[in-house]
Design a protein around this motif. Structure first.
Motif, PDB file in Angstrom:
ATOM      1  N   TYR A  22     -11.285  -0.692  -1.079  1.00  0.00           N
ATOM      2  CA  TYR A  22     -10.884  -0.240  -2.334  1.00  0.00           C
ATOM      3  C   TYR A  22     -12.019  -0.341  -3.446  1.00  0.00           C
ATOM      4  N   TYR A  51      -6.176  -0.832   5.427  1.00  0.00           N
ATOM      5  CA  TYR A  51      -5.736  -0.748   4.005  1.00  0.00           C
ATOM      6  C   TYR A  51      -5.617  -1.999   3.669  1.00  0.00           C
ATOM      7  N   HIS A  73       0.900  -1.051   0.158  1.00  0.00           N
ATOM      8  CA  HIS A  73       0.177   0.034   0.021  1.00  0.00           C
ATOM      9  C   HIS A  73       0.926   1.254   0.050  1.00  0.00           C
TER      10      HIS A  73
END
Length: 125
Positions: free
Chosen positions: A112, A106, A50
């Motif tokens: 996402y 994340y 990430h």
């Protein structure tokens, strides 16, 4: 919205290197957090790396730390995953993902909004 296209995958021998690219189009690229996931046959899609909007902060899953490097070039609307010391267990389809909001979660694929089509990475022994 943003559209993502990955390229750079291929066949490489164990110990070799590959550089994956993720080209983005649509909204301003610098407004998105970017990540790489991968999915091996018969397995769940897993988090790999990430990177923050500015590229200052990066995070990696333990299995790739020291071997993979995520980066981005906002001027080129492109994110990268430099992979070195590749192992057969790195074999998977690698996906680029984008998210326009901050979250500490994340590593979750559900965080996402946009995904590329994936690019195959095969590491032979």
């Amino acid at each position: 919205q943003v559209q993502l296209v990955e390229f750079g995958g291929g066949l490489v021998q164990a110990g070799g290197s590959l550089r994956l690219s993720c080209a983005a189009s649509g909204r301003i690229f610098s407004n998105y957090f970017m990540a790489w996931f991968r999915q091996a046959p018969g397995q769940e899609r897993e988090f790999v790396a990430h990177i923050s909007m500015t590229g200052v902060n990066t995070y990696y899953t333990d299995s790739v730390k020291g071997r993979f490097t995520i980066s981005r070039d906002n001027a080129k609307n492109t994110a990268y995953l430099q992979m070195s010391s590749l192992k057969p267990e790195d074999t998977a389809v690698y996906y680029c993902a984008a998210r326009g909001y901050y979250t500490t979660d994340y590593t979750s694929r559900n965080r996402y909004d946009y995904w590329g089509q994936g690019t195959q990475v095969t590491v032979s022994s």
